[in-house]
Design a protein around this motif. Structure first.
Motif, PDB file in Angstrom:
ATOM      1  N   VAL A  19      12.686   7.042   5.663  1.00  0.00           N
ATOM      2  CA  VAL A  19      11.799   7.989   4.980  1.00  0.00           C
ATOM      3  C   VAL A  19      11.454   7.363   3.640  1.00  0.00           C
ATOM      4  CG1 VAL A  19      11.559  10.324   4.045  1.00  0.00           C
ATOM      5  CG2 VAL A  19      13.066   9.917   6.016  1.00  0.00           C
ATOM      6  N   TRP A  20      10.165   7.200   3.338  1.00  0.00           N
ATOM      7  CA  TRP A  20       9.828   6.654   2.024  1.00  0.00           C
ATOM      8  C   TRP A  20       8.823   7.537   1.316  1.00  0.00           C
ATOM      9  CZ3 TRP A  20       8.255   3.534   6.315  1.00  0.00           C
ATOM     10  CH2 TRP A  20       6.881   3.428   6.509  1.00  0.00           C
ATOM     11  N   ASP A  21       8.967   7.528  -0.010  1.00  0.00           N
ATOM     12  CA  ASP A  21       8.137   8.342  -0.889  1.00  0.00           C
ATOM     13  C   ASP A  21       6.854   7.558  -1.187  1.00  0.00           C
ATOM     14  OD1 ASP A  21       7.005   9.715  -3.019  1.00  0.00           O
ATOM     15  OD2 ASP A  21       8.927  10.140  -3.990  1.00  0.00           O
ATOM     16  N   ASN A  22       5.726   8.043  -0.690  1.00  0.00           N
ATOM     17  CA  ASN A  22       4.463   7.330  -0.918  1.00  0.00           C
ATOM     18  C   ASN A  22       3.945   7.475  -2.342  1.00  0.00           C
ATOM     19  OD1 ASN A  22       3.732   5.916   1.513  1.00  0.00           O
ATOM     20  ND2 ASN A  22       3.481   7.913   2.495  1.00  0.00           N
ATOM     21  N   GLN A  23       4.565   8.384  -3.113  1.00  0.00           N
ATOM     22  CA  GLN A  23       4.141   8.567  -4.500  1.00  0.00           C
ATOM     23  C   GLN A  23       4.950   7.679  -5.447  1.00  0.00           C
ATOM     24  OE1 GLN A  23       1.878  11.158  -5.426  1.00  0.00           O
ATOM     25  NE2 GLN A  23       1.617  11.988  -3.376  1.00  0.00           N
ATOM     26  N   ALA A  24       6.112   7.234  -5.000  1.00  0.00           N
ATOM     27  CA  ALA A  24       7.013   6.495  -5.899  1.00  0.00           C
ATOM     28  C   ALA A  24       7.270   5.073  -5.432  1.00  0.00           C
ATOM     29  CB  ALA A  24       8.349   7.241  -6.020  1.00  0.00           C
ATOM     30  N   ALA A  25       6.659   4.690  -4.315  1.00  0.00           N
ATOM     31  CA  ALA A  25       6.874   3.341  -3.784  1.00  0.00           C
ATOM     32  C   ALA A  25       5.630   2.881  -3.024  1.00  0.00           C
ATOM     33  CB  ALA A  25       8.078   3.331  -2.849  1.00  0.00           C
ATOM     34  N   SER A  66      -0.262  11.751   0.576  1.00  0.00           N
ATOM     35  CA  SER A  66       0.930  12.184   1.307  1.00  0.00           C
ATOM     36  C   SER A  66       2.143  12.230   0.390  1.00  0.00           C
ATOM     37  CB  SER A  66       1.205  11.240   2.469  1.00  0.00           C
ATOM     38  OG  SER A  66       1.680  10.015   1.986  1.00  0.00           O
ATOM     39  N   LEU A  67       3.116  13.009   0.803  1.00  0.00           N
ATOM     40  CA  LEU A  67       4.423  13.014   0.138  1.00  0.00           C
ATOM     41  C   LEU A  67       5.218  11.796   0.598  1.00  0.00           C
ATOM     42  CD1 LEU A  67       6.713  14.566  -1.454  1.00  0.00           C
ATOM     43  CD2 LEU A  67       7.421  15.425   0.788  1.00  0.00           C
ATOM     44  N   CYS A  68       5.361  11.670   1.925  1.00  0.00           N
ATOM     45  CA  CYS A  68       6.212  10.602   2.438  1.00  0.00           C
ATOM     46  C   CYS A  68       5.800  10.208   3.844  1.00  0.00           C
ATOM     47  CB  CYS A  68       7.677  11.039   2.452  1.00  0.00           C
ATOM     48  SG  CYS A  68       8.049  12.449   3.514  1.00  0.00           S
ATOM     49  N   SER A  69       6.313   9.062   4.273  1.00  0.00           N
ATOM     50  CA  SER A  69       6.164   8.624   5.655  1.00  0.00           C
ATOM     51  C   SER A  69       7.554   8.539   6.261  1.00  0.00           C
ATOM     52  CB  SER A  69       5.508   7.253   5.718  1.00  0.00           C
ATOM     53  OG  SER A  69       4.186   7.311   5.252  1.00  0.00           O
ATOM     54  N   GLN A 116       7.102   4.401  15.453  1.00  0.00           N
ATOM     55  CA  GLN A 116       6.337   5.650  15.392  1.00  0.00           C
ATOM     56  C   GLN A 116       6.427   6.217  13.984  1.00  0.00           C
ATOM     57  OE1 GLN A 116       4.174   6.303  17.680  1.00  0.00           O
ATOM     58  NE2 GLN A 116       5.011   7.899  18.988  1.00  0.00           N
ATOM     59  N   ARG A 117       5.265   6.451  13.392  1.00  0.00           N
ATOM     60  CA  ARG A 117       5.248   6.975  12.020  1.00  0.00           C
ATOM     61  C   ARG A 117       4.697   8.387  11.985  1.00  0.00           C
ATOM     62  NH1 ARG A 117       1.096   4.473   8.289  1.00  0.00           N
ATOM     63  NH2 ARG A 117       0.171   6.528   8.154  1.00  0.00           N
ATOM     64  N   THR A 118       5.369   9.249  11.277  1.00  0.00           N
ATOM     65  CA  THR A 118       4.783  10.526  10.887  1.00  0.00           C
ATOM     66  C   THR A 118       4.547  10.450   9.383  1.00  0.00           C
ATOM     67  OG1 THR A 118       7.056  11.348  10.888  1.00  0.00           O
ATOM     68  CG2 THR A 118       5.624  12.138  12.656  1.00  0.00           C
ATOM     69  N   THR A 119       3.522  11.158   8.919  1.00  0.00           N
ATOM     70  CA  THR A 119       3.175  11.145   7.499  1.00  0.00           C
ATOM     71  C   THR A 119       3.096  12.601   7.057  1.00  0.00           C
ATOM     72  OG1 THR A 119       1.808   9.247   8.087  1.00  0.00           O
ATOM     73  CG2 THR A 119       1.594  10.077   5.849  1.00  0.00           C
ATOM     74  N   ILE A 120       3.789  12.909   5.984  1.00  0.00           N
ATOM     75  CA  ILE A 120       3.913  14.308   5.578  1.00  0.00           C
ATOM     76  C   ILE A 120       3.028  14.570   4.368  1.00  0.00           C
ATOM     77  CG2 ILE A 120       5.511  16.036   4.627  1.00  0.00           C
ATOM     78  CD1 ILE A 120       6.627  13.439   7.143  1.00  0.00           C
ATOM     79  N   SER A 121       2.217  15.579   4.483  1.00  0.00           N
ATOM     80  CA  SER A 121       1.276  15.914   3.413  1.00  0.00           C
ATOM     81  C   SER A 121       2.022  16.418   2.182  1.00  0.00           C
ATOM     82  CB  SER A 121       0.320  16.996   3.919  1.00  0.00           C
ATOM     83  OG  SER A 121      -0.523  17.407   2.864  1.00  0.00           O
ATOM     84  N   SER A 122       1.455  16.123   1.001  1.00  0.00           N
ATOM     85  CA  SER A 122       2.074  16.644  -0.226  1.00  0.00           C
ATOM     86  C   SER A 122       1.686  18.100  -0.463  1.00  0.00           C
ATOM     87  CB  SER A 122       1.681  15.782  -1.432  1.00  0.00           C
ATOM     88  OG  SER A 122       0.289  15.819  -1.625  1.00  0.00           O
ATOM     89  N   HIS A 128       0.827  -1.207   0.000  1.00  0.00           N
ATOM     90  CA  HIS A 128       0.000   0.000   0.000  1.00  0.00           C
ATOM     91  C   HIS A 128       0.864   1.261   0.000  1.00  0.00           C
ATOM     92  CE1 HIS A 128       0.986  -0.639   4.246  1.00  0.00           C
ATOM     93  NE2 HIS A 128       0.777   0.646   4.431  1.00  0.00           N
ATOM     94  N   SER A 129       0.192   2.369  -0.232  1.00  0.00           N
ATOM     95  CA  SER A 129       0.812   3.697  -0.153  1.00  0.00           C
ATOM     96  C   SER A 129       0.082   4.412   0.978  1.00  0.00           C
ATOM     97  CB  SER A 129       0.611   4.426  -1.491  1.00  0.00           C
ATOM     98  OG  SER A 129       0.811   5.812  -1.347  1.00  0.00           O
ATOM     99  N   ASP A 130       0.815   4.816   2.029  1.00  0.00           N
ATOM    100  CA  ASP A 130       0.151   5.447   3.173  1.00  0.00           C
ATOM    101  C   ASP A 130      -0.643   6.674   2.723  1.00  0.00           C
ATOM    102  OD1 ASP A 130       1.263   3.668   5.017  1.00  0.00           O
ATOM    103  OD2 ASP A 130       3.007   4.949   5.382  1.00  0.00           O
ATOM    104  N   SER A 131      -1.866   6.787   3.237  1.00  0.00           N
ATOM    105  CA  SER A 131      -2.689   7.984   3.017  1.00  0.00           C
ATOM    106  C   SER A 131      -3.135   8.216   1.581  1.00  0.00           C
ATOM    107  CB  SER A 131      -1.970   9.262   3.495  1.00  0.00           C
ATOM    108  OG  SER A 131      -1.828   9.246   4.885  1.00  0.00           O
ATOM    109  N   SER A 132      -2.977   7.208   0.706  1.00  0.00           N
ATOM    110  CA  SER A 132      -3.449   7.439  -0.671  1.00  0.00           C
ATOM    111  C   SER A 132      -4.971   7.579  -0.701  1.00  0.00           C
ATOM    112  CB  SER A 132      -2.996   6.309  -1.606  1.00  0.00           C
ATOM    113  OG  SER A 132      -3.684   5.108  -1.330  1.00  0.00           O
TER     114      SER A 132
END
Ligand SMILES: [Fe+2]
Length: 286
Positions: free
Chosen positions: A248-254, A118-121, A271-277, A108-112
């Motif tokens: 740090v992973w790119d939720n748009q590219a992975a 999201s940009l990344c987690s 602990q995960r933070t998720t960064i908005s695009s 999955h892609s977090d927050s898709s």
């Protein structure tokens, strides 16, 4: 700071930098550039706590608040753990909180499933089991690159619907109406373009429910094909966690998925933070 690529397609190990301390502009710019290039950045031996994780995360952009169905609801953390947030004791295996986490075993892609993907987690390993609990990553950029020019042209025009109910339904978890209501199905462009380097990828994974305007069977076949292209072994990276690792992973590219560990026997706290695009630096261009 040293950046060492991990596979032919993506992933890099970043050493010689303390991300718990304030980073100067030039150092962060190098990290941000490496993020665009490699999609997955692994920082070993970091002493992050909640406060320094937030500070590091905010260099990428604004943190998404955790709204529903996670024990860390009301904060910017999504807690991935078999430990009760109040007592610190292991959660019984048949508890609803453990059933909820089973969907993490699906790619999955977090927050898709959010209106703004999201940009990344950023996942920080605070306590890890001695075995099991690895995270696997797959390159959706490599999936796009494997398509013919005709297929790429067709995909560029497509819109995909994402719905978080889909993935959880696949593992037998049913949302309550209260958990469901903040996140109705959303639509995103299937093909994503990295603003830094122009590389394209596809936004797929467990939340991707359909291609808008396509019949169900054709839609499912395309989404499954794209996920298969992403997750062939040559496009994957598996990480066995050690305490102090931060990824740090790119939720748009992975896409990514968790793997099992013995939750009856071992403790695990991530602990995960998720960064908005939206409002991310530099601004992500869909
Ligand atoms: Fe995830």
């Amino acid at each position: 700071m040293q950046i060492d690529p991990l596979t032919a397609h993506f992933g890099a190990r970043v050493t010689g930098v303390d991300i718990a301390s304030p980073l100067d502009f030039v150092t962060f710019k190098q990290i941000r550039q490496a993020f665009d290039d490699y999609s997955i950045l692994i920082f070993p031996d970091q002493a992050l706590d909640d406060q320094t994780q937030i500070a590091f995360s905010e260099r990428f952009g604004p943190c998404e608040p955790t709204v529903t169905a996670n024990p860390a609801k009301g904060t910017v953390f999504a807690r991935q753990s078999n430990l009760d947030i109040k007592t610190g004791e292991p959660i019984p295996l048949d508890d609803r909180r453990m059933a909820y986490q089973k969907a993490n075993y699906l790619w999955h892609s977090d927050s898709s499933f959010k209106a703004i993907p999201s940009l990344c987690s950023i996942l920080s390993a605070r306590e890890v089991p001695p075995e099991g609990g690895a995270t696997e990553f797959a390159s959706t950029r490599a999936a796009y690159a494997s398509l013919s020019d005709e297929q790429k042209a067709e995909l560029d025009a497509l819109v995909v619907e994402h719905d978080f109910v889909r993935g959880r339904a696949l593992v037998g978890y049913e949302y309550t109406p209260e958990e469901r209501s903040p996140y109705p199905p959303v639509r995103h462009k299937l093909v994503r373009t990295n603003a830094g380097n122009g590389k394209k990828s596809v936004l797929v994974g467990a939340h991707a429910s359909s291609i808008v305007g396509w019949p169900e069977e054709k839609s499912r076949a395309l989404l499954d094909d794209l996920l298969e292209r992403a997750t062939i072994p040559e496009n994957c990276l598996r990480h066995e966690w050690r305490t102090g690792d931060v990824i740090v992973w790119d939720n748009q590219a992975a896409v990514h998925r968790a793997t099992a560990y013995d939750a009856a026997k071992h403790r695990r706290l991530m602990q995960r933070t998720t960064i908005s695009s939206q409002g991310a630096w530099p601004e992500f261009q869909a």
